[in-house]
Design an enzyme around this catalytic site. Structure first.
Site, mmCIF file in Angstrom:
data_model
loop_
_atom_site.group_PDB
_atom_site.id
_atom_site.type_symbol
_atom_site.label_atom_id
_atom_site.label_comp_id
_atom_site.label_asym_id
_atom_site.label_seq_id
_atom_site.Cartn_x
_atom_site.Cartn_y
_atom_site.Cartn_z
ATOM 1 N N HIS A 274 46.111 35.515 29.856
ATOM 2 C CA HIS A 274 46.783 35.333 31.153
ATOM 3 C C HIS A 274 47.688 34.111 31.110
ATOM 4 C CE1 HIS A 274 44.564 32.005 33.255
ATOM 5 N NE2 HIS A 274 43.502 32.426 32.594
ATOM 6 N N ASP A 286 43.628 26.376 30.199
ATOM 7 C CA ASP A 286 43.384 27.604 30.952
ATOM 8 C C ASP A 286 44.646 28.038 31.684
ATOM 9 O OD1 ASP A 286 42.227 29.734 32.283
ATOM 10 O OD2 ASP A 286 41.289 28.478 33.814
ATOM 11 N N GLU A 318 46.068 36.404 37.042
ATOM 12 C CA GLU A 318 44.660 36.500 36.646
ATOM 13 C C GLU A 318 43.801 35.634 37.534
ATOM 14 O OE1 GLU A 318 41.004 35.223 34.365
ATOM 15 O OE2 GLU A 318 42.595 34.041 35.283
ATOM 16 N N GLU A 319 44.309 34.458 37.868
ATOM 17 C CA GLU A 319 43.531 33.520 38.667
ATOM 18 C C GLU A 319 43.340 33.993 40.105
ATOM 19 O OE1 GLU A 319 41.934 31.296 37.352
ATOM 20 O OE2 GLU A 319 42.995 30.396 35.650
ATOM 21 N N ASP A 347 41.273 33.911 26.435
ATOM 22 C CA ASP A 347 41.332 33.139 27.681
ATOM 23 C C ASP A 347 40.573 31.834 27.470
ATOM 24 O OD1 ASP A 347 41.339 32.170 30.241
ATOM 25 O OD2 ASP A 347 40.486 33.966 31.169
#
Length: 494
Positions: A274, A286, A318-319, A347
């Site tokens: 992501h 991240d 994605e988050e 990830d």
């Protein structure tokens, strides 16, 4: 599947890899060795510095719906086009703004009369659509009393809703899959609303305000304390009123999908990471780390022949609830899903206090979720072989539904990948094996402003980039270890 490397590690009861037995090098081995040599940690770090510069110039983050995400998307797409890939910007809807106009309501109307306290006993999920529903509650595959450890699969499978009466309110328990997956399955089963309640173990009893990124089911959805769910489940013919008064405004971002122009299109090897950060910071570990690593692999692989078509995916939002990967998989017809022989997910691959964690494709750890679809064990084994060849230990990590492999395994596509840890705490046993500090988080800056270019472990980044290159190359050349799917998964997809 993992084996001990020393007597000490055996005593610690950690499942670790051993070095792979020697064997004659074949074409796939030579292809993998060449790609690993070409993939350089310094080039991966260059991409990370670019992501940091983008975040710095765009309000400090690269979150969905921001100019920082758009610039990250354009940076990646440009690099991939220059490398020679066919690049597609795949639209992804997300909630740009959610406004709770008035407090939600959850009230028993029969057989008792009880009003639960909003923002204490329960919360509306963000971004719940508006709705006012009064209906009978129906429990869905509940585990009551709860198991000693988190393990409930309530609402995770479409088959959980076999026998569900359309128009009722689904009562679902928190567990081992994403909240959004439970909501989608409830909506598909005809639920008029959904109440998810916490699972019931220590630390998993109270509700809280959560953004699950899911609105497409179109039903009001709330998250309640374990005590609320347990009470409703124990009542005969309980009827409740669920009210959410909120406004949902949508926006659009894009996944970046890059496909090799050569290789057998009937056999697609797919890698993904992501691209978005959380709003709080630039998201360099991240998940700049995963994105940068597969971008470097893609650039170097573009110069080499592939037998099977290779597809690189950089997921948006994605988050916000795996929106990019989820919408991508949901839109694929079955014939296109069948072309994807496997999916590799990356990830967070450079956590400062890292451990080398491999997704537990065969469920040999016997924790949490079950094994991945057939072929997942072979993916895990391939990664183990690489780390074993360097005398590096690994541990397993569960398919807990928190990353972009989720939509793929839900439709039967085998998956695997690497993870170096997030907010979880490193154990003393892991510190003996991997170094670092026991009793502290793998990444103390997880989802924080301090997840900057200084928040990555260069050794983990370099090793894991090589591991990605090795497995990508081997599967791009040889898929004989991955079984073909003969039929779609029952209930798979949206």
């Amino acid at each position: 599947m993992r084996r001990s490397v020393t007597a000490l590690i055996t005593a610690l009861a950690l499942p670790l890899t051993a070095a792979a037995p020697a064997h004659a090098a074949g074409p796939a081995d030579r292809f993998a060795d060449l790609l690993v040599k070409k993939v350089k940690g310094a080039n991966v770090e260059e991409h990370l510095r670019a992501f940091q510069a983008i975040a710095t110039a765009n309000g400090g983050n690269r979150a969905a719906g921001t100019t920082g995400y758009d610039a990250s998307r354009d940076y990646v797409a440009d690099k991939l086009r220059r490398a020679g890939y066919k690049v597609t910007l795949d639209p992804v809807e997300f909630v740009e703004n959610w406004t709770e106009n008035s407090p939600p309501a959850l009230t028993e109307t029969a057989p008792g009369r009880r009003a639960y306290v909003p923002k204490q006993d329960f919360f509306a999920f963000e971004p719940s659509p508006a709705g006012d529903v009064t209906a009978q509650v129906q429990g869905v595959d509940l585990t009551l009393p709860p198991a000693a450890t988190p393990s409930s699969t309530s609402g995770c499978e479409t088959s959980d809703f076999d026998g569900f009466v359309a128009g009722r309110i689904a009562l679902v328990q928190r567990g081992t899959c994403a909240f959004s997956q439970k909501v989608r399955n409830a909506g598909a089963a005809g639920a008029a609303a959904i109440i998810v309640f916490n699972e019931g173990q220590e630390g998993r009893t109270e509700a809280e305000q959560l953004d699950i990124g899911e609105w497409r089911a179109g039903i009001p959805m709330v998250y309640a304390d374990f005590a609320v769910g347990e009470r409703l489940a124990g009542m005969k013919d309980a009827t409740v009123r669920v009210t959410v008064d909120a406004t949902v405004a949508l926006g659009t971002d894009h996944n970046v999908i890059a496909e090799s122009r050569t290789g057998d299109p009937r056999n697609v090897v797919m890698l993904g990471a992501h691209l978005d950060s959380v709003p709080a910071g630039p998201g360099i570990n991240d998940n700049g780390s995963g994105s940068a690593a597969i971008l470097e692999v893609a650039e170097e692989m573009a110069r080499l022949p592939v037998k099977n078509q290779v597809r690189f995916s950089f997921w948006a939002a994605e988050e916000l609830g795996l929106l990019g990967s989820d919408q991508y998989v949901a839109a694929l017809p079955q014939t296109e899903r069948d072309r994807i022989r496997l999916y590799l997910n990356f990830d967070m691959v450079a956590s400062p206090n890292f451990a080398y964690k491999l997704y537990d494709g065969d469920d040999s750890d016997n924790t949490g979720a079950s094994a991945g679809p057939p072929g997942s064990a072979q993916i895990e084994e391939q990664f183990e072989t690489f780390y074993g060849s360097r005398d590096l230990p690994t541990v397993g990590t569960d398919f807990d539904g928190r990353s972009d492999y989720g939509p793929f395994i839900a439709v039967g596509i085998p998956a695997g990948g690497i993870f170096t840890g997030a907010e979880g705490v490193k154990t003393a046993a892991e510190a003996k094996v991997f170094g670092g500090t026991a009793g502290t988080a793998y990444d103390a800056c997880y989802h924080k402003a301090c997840d900057t270019i200084g928040n990555v472990n260069g050794t983990a980044l370099d090793v894991n980039s090589d591991a990605i290159a090795d497995s990508a190359a081997r599967f791009a050349f040889d898929l004989r270890s991955i079984p073909r799917r003969t039929a779609p998964v029952k209930g798979g997809g949206d």
